[in-house]
Enzyme design. Structure first.
Site, PDB file in Angstrom:
ATOM      1  N   GLY A   9      35.293  51.491  33.999  1.00 27.37           N
ATOM      2  CA  GLY A   9      36.634  51.304  33.424  1.00 27.37           C
ATOM      3  C   GLY A   9      37.471  52.565  33.611  1.00 27.37           C
ATOM      4  O   GLY A   9      38.312  52.910  32.777  1.00 27.37           O
ATOM      5  N   GLY A  12      41.615  52.983  33.519  1.00 27.13           N
ATOM      6  CA  GLY A  12      42.405  52.734  32.315  1.00 27.13           C
ATOM      7  C   GLY A  12      43.086  53.986  31.786  1.00 27.13           C
ATOM      8  O   GLY A  12      43.032  55.054  32.405  1.00 27.13           O
ATOM      9  N   GLN A  13      43.718  53.824  30.626  1.00 29.85           N
ATOM     10  CA  GLN A  13      44.499  54.923  30.040  1.00 29.85           C
ATOM     11  C   GLN A  13      43.624  56.164  29.823  1.00 29.85           C
ATOM     12  O   GLN A  13      43.998  57.268  30.210  1.00 29.85           O
ATOM     13  CB  GLN A  13      45.121  54.477  28.708  1.00 29.85           C
ATOM     14  CG  GLN A  13      46.105  55.502  28.149  1.00 29.85           C
ATOM     15  CD  GLN A  13      46.381  55.344  26.659  1.00 29.85           C
ATOM     16  OE1 GLN A  13      45.750  54.550  25.977  1.00 29.85           O
ATOM     17  NE2 GLN A  13      47.322  56.113  26.169  1.00 29.85           N
ATOM     18  N   ASP A  35      35.781  50.649  38.470  1.00 32.39           N
ATOM     19  CA  ASP A  35      36.614  49.735  37.694  1.00 32.39           C
ATOM     20  C   ASP A  35      36.476  48.361  38.345  1.00 32.39           C
ATOM     21  O   ASP A  35      35.892  48.225  39.437  1.00 32.39           O
ATOM     22  CB  ASP A  35      38.073  50.193  37.685  1.00 32.39           C
ATOM     23  CG  ASP A  35      38.827  49.725  36.434  1.00 32.39           C
ATOM     24  OD1 ASP A  35      39.153  50.554  35.567  1.00 32.39           O
ATOM     25  OD2 ASP A  35      39.095  48.496  36.325  1.00 32.39           O
ATOM     26  N   ILE A  36      37.072  47.359  37.708  1.00 30.51           N
ATOM     27  CA  ILE A  36      36.985  46.014  38.274  1.00 30.51           C
ATOM     28  C   ILE A  36      38.034  45.783  39.359  1.00 30.51           C
ATOM     29  O   ILE A  36      37.958  44.842  40.135  1.00 30.51           O
ATOM     30  CB  ILE A  36      37.089  44.961  37.149  1.00 30.51           C
ATOM     31  CG1 ILE A  36      36.543  43.628  37.601  1.00 30.51           C
ATOM     32  CG2 ILE A  36      38.507  44.859  36.612  1.00 30.51           C
ATOM     33  CD1 ILE A  36      36.311  42.649  36.484  1.00 30.51           C
ATOM     34  N   TYR A 143      38.530  42.517  18.332  1.00 30.53           N
ATOM     35  CA  TYR A 143      38.263  43.851  18.880  1.00 30.53           C
ATOM     36  C   TYR A 143      37.499  44.713  17.865  1.00 30.53           C
ATOM     37  O   TYR A 143      36.480  45.332  18.193  1.00 30.53           O
ATOM     38  CB  TYR A 143      39.610  44.487  19.225  1.00 30.53           C
ATOM     39  CG  TYR A 143      39.578  45.915  19.677  1.00 30.53           C
ATOM     40  CD1 TYR A 143      39.045  46.268  20.914  1.00 30.53           C
ATOM     41  CD2 TYR A 143      40.128  46.933  18.884  1.00 30.53           C
ATOM     42  CE1 TYR A 143      39.059  47.590  21.345  1.00 30.53           C
ATOM     43  CE2 TYR A 143      40.145  48.251  19.312  1.00 30.53           C
ATOM     44  CZ  TYR A 143      39.610  48.575  20.540  1.00 30.53           C
ATOM     45  OH  TYR A 143      39.627  49.881  20.972  1.00 30.53           O
ATOM     46  N   LYS A 147      33.690  46.397  18.017  1.00 30.29           N
ATOM     47  CA  LYS A 147      33.423  47.827  17.863  1.00 30.29           C
ATOM     48  C   LYS A 147      32.441  48.066  16.708  1.00 30.29           C
ATOM     49  O   LYS A 147      31.546  48.903  16.809  1.00 30.29           O
ATOM     50  CB  LYS A 147      34.727  48.594  17.624  1.00 30.29           C
ATOM     51  CG  LYS A 147      35.665  48.613  18.835  1.00 30.29           C
ATOM     52  CD  LYS A 147      35.056  49.314  20.034  1.00 30.29           C
ATOM     53  CE  LYS A 147      36.022  49.456  21.198  1.00 30.29           C
ATOM     54  NZ  LYS A 147      35.403  49.996  22.411  1.00 30.29           N
TER      55      LYS A 147
HETATM   56  N1  LIG Z   1      43.635  53.928  24.181  1.00 30.38           N
HETATM   57  C1  LIG Z   1      43.429  53.953  22.869  1.00 30.38           C
HETATM   58  O1  LIG Z   1      44.356  54.246  22.095  1.00 30.38           O
HETATM   59  C2  LIG Z   1      42.051  53.653  22.322  1.00 30.38           C
HETATM   60  C3  LIG Z   1      41.850  53.759  20.919  1.00 30.38           C
HETATM   61  C4  LIG Z   1      40.597  53.464  20.409  1.00 30.38           C
HETATM   62  C5  LIG Z   1      39.552  53.134  21.258  1.00 30.38           C
HETATM   63  N2  LIG Z   1      39.753  53.038  22.598  1.00 30.38           N
HETATM   64  C6  LIG Z   1      38.627  52.647  23.453  1.00 30.38           C
HETATM   65  O2  LIG Z   1      38.507  53.511  24.566  1.00 30.38           O
HETATM   66  C7  LIG Z   1      38.058  52.770  25.710  1.00 30.38           C
HETATM   67  C8  LIG Z   1      39.033  52.945  26.860  1.00 30.38           C
HETATM   68  O3  LIG Z   1      40.296  52.525  26.415  1.00 30.38           O
HETATM   69  P1  LIG Z   1      41.592  52.571  27.348  1.00 30.38           P
HETATM   70  O4  LIG Z   1      42.742  52.734  26.439  1.00 30.38           O
HETATM   71  O5  LIG Z   1      41.398  53.511  28.455  1.00 30.38           O
HETATM   72  O6  LIG Z   1      41.603  51.057  27.865  1.00 30.38           O
HETATM   73  P2  LIG Z   1      42.432  50.439  29.101  1.00 30.38           P
HETATM   74  O7  LIG Z   1      42.665  49.008  28.785  1.00 30.38           O
HETATM   75  O8  LIG Z   1      43.585  51.310  29.434  1.00 30.38           O
HETATM   76  O9  LIG Z   1      41.376  50.563  30.298  1.00 30.38           O
HETATM   77  C9  LIG Z   1      40.251  49.757  30.391  1.00 30.38           C
HETATM   78  C10 LIG Z   1      39.840  49.715  31.849  1.00 30.38           C
HETATM   79  O10 LIG Z   1      38.721  48.824  31.944  1.00 30.38           O
HETATM   80  C11 LIG Z   1      38.895  48.045  33.110  1.00 30.38           C
HETATM   81  N3  LIG Z   1      38.148  46.793  32.978  1.00 30.38           N
HETATM   82  C12 LIG Z   1      38.516  45.657  32.359  1.00 30.38           C
HETATM   83  N4  LIG Z   1      37.563  44.726  32.511  1.00 30.38           N
HETATM   84  C13 LIG Z   1      36.579  45.292  33.245  1.00 30.38           C
HETATM   85  C14 LIG Z   1      35.339  44.834  33.723  1.00 30.38           C
HETATM   86  N5  LIG Z   1      34.898  43.600  33.486  1.00 30.38           N
HETATM   87  N6  LIG Z   1      34.593  45.688  34.443  1.00 30.38           N
HETATM   88  C15 LIG Z   1      35.015  46.957  34.693  1.00 30.38           C
HETATM   89  N7  LIG Z   1      36.183  47.431  34.271  1.00 30.38           N
HETATM   90  C16 LIG Z   1      36.961  46.615  33.546  1.00 30.38           C
HETATM   91  C17 LIG Z   1      40.387  47.814  33.233  1.00 30.38           C
HETATM   92  O11 LIG Z   1      40.745  47.477  34.579  1.00 30.38           O
HETATM   93  C18 LIG Z   1      40.931  49.158  32.775  1.00 30.38           C
HETATM   94  O12 LIG Z   1      41.124  50.017  33.883  1.00 30.38           O
HETATM   95  C19 LIG Z   1      37.908  51.315  25.236  1.00 30.38           C
HETATM   96  O13 LIG Z   1      36.570  51.099  24.826  1.00 30.38           O
HETATM   97  C20 LIG Z   1      38.795  51.252  24.031  1.00 30.38           C
HETATM   98  O14 LIG Z   1      38.355  50.272  23.130  1.00 30.38           O
HETATM   99  C21 LIG Z   1      41.000  53.291  23.141  1.00 30.38           C
END
Ligand SMILES: NC(=O)c1ccc[n+]([C@@H]2O[C@H](COP(=O)([O-])OP(=O)(O)OC[C@H]3O[C@@H](n4cnc5c(N)ncnc54)[C@H](O)[C@@H]3O)[C@@H](O)[C@H]2O)c1
Length: 319
Positions: A9, A12-13, A35-36, A143, A147
């Site tokens: 992943g 992602g952000q 990533d996917i 969600y 978690k």
């Molecule tokens: N950003 C936040 O504010 C925040 C807050 C609390 C927890 N989190 C946790 O941190 C982690 C990362 O969050 P984020 O904000 O970067 O999320 P995001 O949605 O920006 O990124 C997630 C990434 O996972 C990829 N993805 C989706 N399905 C997939 C699959 N089947 N196989 C492989 N990759 C796949 C997506 O393409 C994406 O690039 C997550 O577990 C999220 O729950 C984030």
């Protein structure tokens, strides 16, 4: 072959910036991003990259075995707002991907895991101010349920099987590189972009909704510091509370308005308001500060300055 790190992943952000930082520390060739899809071309072209579906155990296992990966950061998930639209997909992805990496450690393919939890494990019955590490967790979102259950499994695998899995309950993360992926705190990123691009923002939360937040640089440092900490010092193997700043939409708006006086805001709460209302407004993270010396650097004002500076460059404007 030296042991490597895999980020699942990574586009992602958080994954985008985590990958960059891990490569600075451990070397580009030692950190495999996956990533996917390949939508984040900057990241895809910056070093080793593989397409891996986090729901596919064999794909993760093959990558780990072929590259001598010993540490996995599992960042793929469906976030809070998207999870409410696709509950079964959120359950499927968030739970099965975690089981896959936990079982890879159980099968001795890898030996260290980072898996992020969230303030979404808390719910309306949780004390909402200065929420303790150990407290009532009755989440009301799909969600949050994934978690909470994930935390229980992490602790279970640690206690029963001695799996070295480490976790943080991230608050809302604010950054200027990759856009957020469908969470309830996304407004705190969008507001900076709109301030620069259009000078106005229509906020999907009400003006006094206070939530725990953190600048990306602090979140990345926390993640890496936790992973580098001596195992003997860690007393929490479910997930650590982590905190930096708490603010409302009105407060972040005012912080931006100090720099862009003509910036305006309207408030139109949608379904995400109910999610935000079920979460704490501030978090007690004293255990993280004690166990692995966690310390945040960025307050709201410092974050606003960095966000506006970088977004002005991105959109090529001095607005
Ligand atoms: N950003 C936040 O504010 C925040 C807050 C609390 C927890 N989190 C946790 O941190 C982690 C990362 O969050 P984020 O904000 O970067 O999320 P995001 O949605 O920006 O990124 C997630 C990434 O996972 C990829 N993805 C989706 N399905 C997939 C699959 N089947 N196989 C492989 N990759 C796949 C997506 O393409 C994406 O690039 C997550 O577990 C999220 O729950 C984030």
């Amino acid at each position: 072959m030296s042991s490597k790190i895999l980020i699942i992943g990574a586009c992602g952000q958080i994954g985008t910036e985590l990958t960059t930082k891990l490569r600075e520390i451990y070397g580009v060739q030692n950190v495999i991003a996956s990533d996917i899809n390949t939508r984040n071309l900057d990241l895809v072209n910056a070093g080793p990259f593989e397409i891996i579906d986090a729901k596919n155990y064999n794909a993760i296992k093959d990558c780990c075995k072929n590259n001598n990966v010993k540490t996995v950061y599992l960042m793929a998930a469906l976030l809070s707002a998207t999870g409410e639209k696709y509950p079964m997909e959120a359950w499927d992805l968030n739970m099965n991907s975690l089981f896959h990496v936990l079982n890879l450690a159980k099968d001795k393919v890898i030996d260290k895991i980072f898996w992020p939890s969230s303030i979404a494990v808390f719910g309306p019955t949780t004390p909402c101010k200065n929420t303790p590490q150990h407290t009532i967790c009755e989440p009301t979102t799909v969600y949050g349920i994934t978690k909470q259950v994930g935390e229980r499994w992490c602790e279970y695998y640690y206690k029963k099987l001695n799996i070295d899995v480490r976790s943080i309950r991230y608050p809302g993360i604010i950054s200027h590189k990759a856009m957020p992926g469908g969470g309830t705190t996304d407004y705190a990123v969008e507001i900076y972009h709109e301030a620069i691009k259009t000078g106005k923002y229509d906020c999907f939360l009400s003006k006094d909704t206070e939530l725990p937040m953190m600048f990306m640089e602090d979140a990345i440092n926390a993640t890496i510091n936790l992973m580098q900490a001596d195992a003997e010092r860690l007393t929490i193997r479910s997930s650590y509370n982590l905190a930096a700043i708490n603010f409302t939409p009105k407060q972040i708006f005012e912080s931006i308005k100090n720099h862009i006086p003509e910036f305006s805001i309207t408030y139109k709460p949608d379904f995400r308001q109910a999610i935000a209302d079920s979460w704490p407004s501030s978090i007690d993270d004293s255990q993280a500060r004690k166990d692995w010396d966690w310390k945040h650097e960025f307050d709201l004002e410092a974050m606003t300055k960095v966000m506006l500076k970088n977004l002005r460059q991105k959109y090529n404007t001095d607005h």
